[in-house]
Design a protein around this motif. Structure first.
Motif, PDB file in Angstrom:
ATOM      1  N   ALA A 262       0.815  -1.207   0.000  1.00 20.47           N
ATOM      2  CA  ALA A 262       0.000   0.000   0.000  1.00 20.47           C
ATOM      3  C   ALA A 262       0.855   1.266   0.000  1.00 20.47           C
ATOM      4  CB  ALA A 262      -0.939  -0.006   1.197  1.00 20.47           C
ATOM      5  N   VAL A 263       1.871   1.297   0.855  1.00 19.36           N
ATOM      6  CA  VAL A 263       2.699   2.503   0.954  1.00 19.36           C
ATOM      7  C   VAL A 263       3.562   2.667  -0.297  1.00 19.36           C
ATOM      8  CG1 VAL A 263       4.431   3.714   2.328  1.00 19.36           C
ATOM      9  CG2 VAL A 263       2.677   2.346   3.469  1.00 19.36           C
ATOM     10  N   ALA A 264       4.001   1.557  -0.887  1.00 15.81           N
ATOM     11  CA  ALA A 264       4.807   1.644  -2.113  1.00 15.81           C
ATOM     12  C   ALA A 264       4.030   2.332  -3.225  1.00 15.81           C
ATOM     13  CB  ALA A 264       5.246   0.249  -2.555  1.00 15.81           C
ATOM     14  N   ALA A 265       2.736   2.059  -3.323  1.00 12.79           N
ATOM     15  CA  ALA A 265       1.911   2.710  -4.347  1.00 12.79           C
ATOM     16  C   ALA A 265       1.853   4.214  -4.120  1.00 12.79           C
ATOM     17  CB  ALA A 265       0.508   2.121  -4.342  1.00 12.79           C
ATOM     18  N   LEU A 266       1.643   4.617  -2.871  1.00 14.41           N
ATOM     19  CA  LEU A 266       1.546   6.043  -2.556  1.00 14.41           C
ATOM     20  C   LEU A 266       2.872   6.754  -2.815  1.00 14.41           C
ATOM     21  CD1 LEU A 266      -0.203   8.336  -1.327  1.00 14.41           C
ATOM     22  CD2 LEU A 266       0.750   7.706   0.901  1.00 14.41           C
ATOM     23  N   VAL A 267       3.977   6.151  -2.365  1.00 17.97           N
ATOM     24  CA  VAL A 267       5.289   6.793  -2.502  1.00 17.97           C
ATOM     25  C   VAL A 267       5.717   6.863  -3.963  1.00 17.97           C
ATOM     26  CG1 VAL A 267       7.740   6.587  -1.934  1.00 17.97           C
ATOM     27  CG2 VAL A 267       6.006   6.133  -0.178  1.00 17.97           C
ATOM     28  N   SER A 268       5.526   5.782  -4.712  1.00 13.34           N
ATOM     29  CA  SER A 268       5.964   5.778  -6.111  1.00 13.34           C
ATOM     30  C   SER A 268       5.193   6.792  -6.949  1.00 13.34           C
ATOM     31  CB  SER A 268       5.803   4.380  -6.714  1.00 13.34           C
ATOM     32  OG  SER A 268       4.448   3.961  -6.707  1.00 13.34           O
ATOM     33  N   ASN A 269       3.949   7.055  -6.576  1.00 13.07           N
ATOM     34  CA  ASN A 269       3.165   8.035  -7.333  1.00 13.07           C
ATOM     35  C   ASN A 269       3.578   9.469  -7.034  1.00 13.07           C
ATOM     36  OD1 ASN A 269       1.762   6.129  -8.710  1.00 13.07           O
ATOM     37  ND2 ASN A 269      -0.132   6.328  -7.583  1.00 13.07           N
ATOM     38  N   ILE A 270       4.401   9.673  -6.030  1.00 18.17           N
ATOM     39  CA  ILE A 270       4.997  10.994  -5.827  1.00 18.17           C
ATOM     40  C   ILE A 270       5.879  11.333  -7.029  1.00 18.17           C
ATOM     41  CG2 ILE A 270       6.622  12.319  -4.411  1.00 18.17           C
ATOM     42  CD1 ILE A 270       5.602  10.778  -1.984  1.00 18.17           C
ATOM     43  N   PHE A 271       6.533  10.314  -7.596  1.00 17.81           N
ATOM     44  CA  PHE A 271       7.403  10.502  -8.758  1.00 17.81           C
ATOM     45  C   PHE A 271       6.620  10.381 -10.066  1.00 17.81           C
ATOM     46  CE2 PHE A 271       9.914   8.628  -5.328  1.00 17.81           C
ATOM     47  CZ  PHE A 271      10.935   9.546  -5.206  1.00 17.81           C
ATOM     48  N   LEU A 272       5.639   9.483 -10.094  1.00 18.32           N
ATOM     49  CA  LEU A 272       4.952   9.177 -11.351  1.00 18.32           C
ATOM     50  C   LEU A 272       3.625   9.903 -11.509  1.00 18.32           C
ATOM     51  CD1 LEU A 272       5.650   5.330 -11.453  1.00 18.32           C
ATOM     52  CD2 LEU A 272       6.915   7.175 -12.584  1.00 18.32           C
ATOM     53  N   GLY A 273       3.148  10.526 -10.445  1.00 20.10           N
ATOM     54  CA  GLY A 273       1.913  11.290 -10.535  1.00 20.10           C
ATOM     55  C   GLY A 273       0.780  10.727  -9.690  1.00 20.10           C
ATOM     56  N   GLN A 274       0.277  11.552  -8.764  1.00 15.90           N
ATOM     57  CA  GLN A 274      -0.874  11.161  -7.954  1.00 15.90           C
ATOM     58  C   GLN A 274      -2.158  11.401  -8.742  1.00 15.90           C
ATOM     59  OE1 GLN A 274      -0.609   9.706  -5.123  1.00 15.90           O
ATOM     60  NE2 GLN A 274       1.375  10.264  -4.252  1.00 15.90           N
ATOM     61  N   GLY A 275      -3.183  10.708  -8.384  1.00 15.02           N
ATOM     62  CA  GLY A 275      -4.470  10.868  -9.038  1.00 15.02           C
ATOM     63  C   GLY A 275      -5.521  10.013  -8.359  1.00 15.02           C
ATOM     64  N   PRO A 276      -6.734   9.995  -8.868  1.00 15.54           N
ATOM     65  CA  PRO A 276      -7.797   9.191  -8.253  1.00 15.54           C
ATOM     66  C   PRO A 276      -7.517   7.698  -8.322  1.00 15.54           C
ATOM     67  CG  PRO A 276      -8.509  10.105 -10.363  1.00 15.54           C
ATOM     68  CD  PRO A 276      -7.217  10.764 -10.035  1.00 15.54           C
ATOM     69  N   TRP A 277      -6.522   7.301  -9.118  1.00 11.78           N
ATOM     70  CA  TRP A 277      -6.141   5.894  -9.192  1.00 11.78           C
ATOM     71  C   TRP A 277      -5.256   5.470  -8.029  1.00 11.78           C
ATOM     72  CZ3 TRP A 277      -4.887   9.705 -12.722  1.00 11.78           C
ATOM     73  CH2 TRP A 277      -3.602  10.239 -12.606  1.00 11.78           C
ATOM     74  N   THR A 278      -4.648   6.421  -7.325  1.00 14.26           N
ATOM     75  CA  THR A 278      -3.699   6.090  -6.260  1.00 14.26           C
ATOM     76  C   THR A 278      -4.303   5.222  -5.168  1.00 14.26           C
ATOM     77  OG1 THR A 278      -2.379   8.084  -6.661  1.00 14.26           O
ATOM     78  CG2 THR A 278      -2.139   7.037  -4.515  1.00 14.26           C
ATOM     79  N   PRO A 279      -5.479   5.570  -4.599  1.00 12.81           N
ATOM     80  CA  PRO A 279      -6.043   4.706  -3.562  1.00 12.81           C
ATOM     81  C   PRO A 279      -6.334   3.295  -4.062  1.00 12.81           C
ATOM     82  CG  PRO A 279      -7.120   6.858  -3.554  1.00 12.81           C
ATOM     83  CD  PRO A 279      -6.288   6.790  -4.785  1.00 12.81           C
ATOM     84  N   TRP A 280      -6.738   3.168  -5.310  1.00 14.00           N
ATOM     85  CA  TRP A 280      -7.007   1.837  -5.870  1.00 14.00           C
ATOM     86  C   TRP A 280      -5.714   1.042  -5.996  1.00 14.00           C
ATOM     87  CZ3 TRP A 280     -11.990   0.156  -7.145  1.00 14.00           C
ATOM     88  CH2 TRP A 280     -12.988   1.131  -7.036  1.00 14.00           C
ATOM     89  N   GLN A 281      -4.627   1.701  -6.396  1.00 15.81           N
ATOM     90  CA  GLN A 281      -3.342   1.013  -6.457  1.00 15.81           C
ATOM     91  C   GLN A 281      -2.884   0.599  -5.065  1.00 15.81           C
ATOM     92  OE1 GLN A 281      -1.088   4.072  -8.563  1.00 15.81           O
ATOM     93  NE2 GLN A 281      -0.952   2.742 -10.357  1.00 15.81           N
ATOM     94  N   MET A 282      -3.108   1.469  -4.087  1.00 18.72           N
ATOM     95  CA  MET A 282      -2.745   1.134  -2.715  1.00 18.72           C
ATOM     96  C   MET A 282      -3.479  -0.117  -2.261  1.00 18.72           C
ATOM     97  SD  MET A 282      -2.884   5.012  -1.172  1.00 18.72           S
ATOM     98  CE  MET A 282      -2.810   4.497   0.536  1.00 18.72           C
ATOM     99  N   PHE A 283      -4.765  -0.182  -2.558  1.00 18.60           N
ATOM    100  CA  PHE A 283      -5.558  -1.339  -2.161  1.00 18.60           C
ATOM    101  C   PHE A 283      -5.117  -2.598  -2.913  1.00 18.60           C
ATOM    102  CE2 PHE A 283      -9.426  -3.991  -2.800  1.00 18.60           C
ATOM    103  CZ  PHE A 283      -9.572  -4.408  -1.488  1.00 18.60           C
TER     104      PHE A 283
END
Length: 234
Positions: free
Chosen positions: A107-128
């Motif tokens: 879950a945290v890897a998804a949130l942190v990696s999107n700091i570099f690749l771009g946050q969006g409404p998909w981030t929580p779904w990737q975390m899950f």
């Protein structure tokens, strides 16, 4: 002390509910707030569980290191759709350190990696999705097929599709006003190539590196007594 399975059950139910509420109430306009709420739901119970005993700095460090590796591992492969070592690292973490650690790292890897690749409404779904990948690896780690490389490879291949299907759902939920069965089918059909690429890349990383990674992580776990009291048992 609350049980690991109870905690994981609550999290696995709560996060999809939050995802649906984000669509119905906020239309994803507050996706960053939702991401932080979700990460709080994941991490706060995790550390509350450790308050029962004295957690060592080594345990925090190994979780942070694996999370960083999983997150940064996406960046060099960003130009190759669905091909990245992140899922491999998350699966290995779940297999060695258990379901809770696997869920946290995913879950945290998804949130942190999107700091570099771009946050969006998909981030929580990737975390899950990545969190569930790590959790399921931990829950199944004592089964006979997950103790064999071939079984791990099959698990990784299947999760290439499961991850893609979970991510398809955020596209569908975010377009409920335009929903048709043709649209539903089209979303899943169009993702088949990317899901296959994800699954095959998981298989390749597992076949090439799983034995070495498990050996190294098991050595750290045994030498320093890492996370021995918080493993999720079947």
């Amino acid at each position: 002390m609350f049980s690991s399975k109870g905690y994981l059950l609550i999290v696995s139910i709560l996060i999809p509910v939050l995802l649906l509420l984000s669509k119905l109430l906020f239309h994803y306009s507050s996706y960053m707030l939702l991401s932080f709420i979700m990460i709080g739901c994941i991490i706060v119970p995790f550390f509350a569980r450790f308050e029962i005993r004295k957690i060592s700095g080594r345990e925090i460090v190994i979780i942070a290191i694996l999370t960083a590796i999983a997150a940064v591992g996406r960046v060099p492969f960003a130009s190759l759709p669905s091909i990245q070592p992140t899922s491999f690292v998350i699966i290995m973490a779940g297999l060695v350190f258990g379901a809770e650690s696997g869920f946290i790292i995913g879950a945290v890897a998804a949130l942190v990696s999107n700091i570099f690749l771009g946050q969006g409404p998909w981030t929580p779904w990737q975390m899950f999705a990545w969190g569930m990948m790590g959790m399921s690896a931990g829950l199944l780690r004592h089964t006979w097929w997950m103790k064999k490389i071939l079984g791990m490879a099959v698990f990784g291949f299947i999760w290439g599709y499961l991850y893609g299907w979970m991510m398809n759902m955020w596209i569908i939920v975010s377009n409920t006003e335009n929903f048709t069965w043709e649209f539903f089918t089209g979303v899943f059909v169009s993702s088949l190539f990317f899901d296959m690429a994800h699954g095959i890349s998981n298989v390749v990383f597992i076949l090439l590196f799983a034995k070495a990674w498990i050996k190294i992580l098991e050595r750290f776990k045994q030498k320093y007594g890492l996370l021995n009291k918080v493993h999720e048992e079947m």
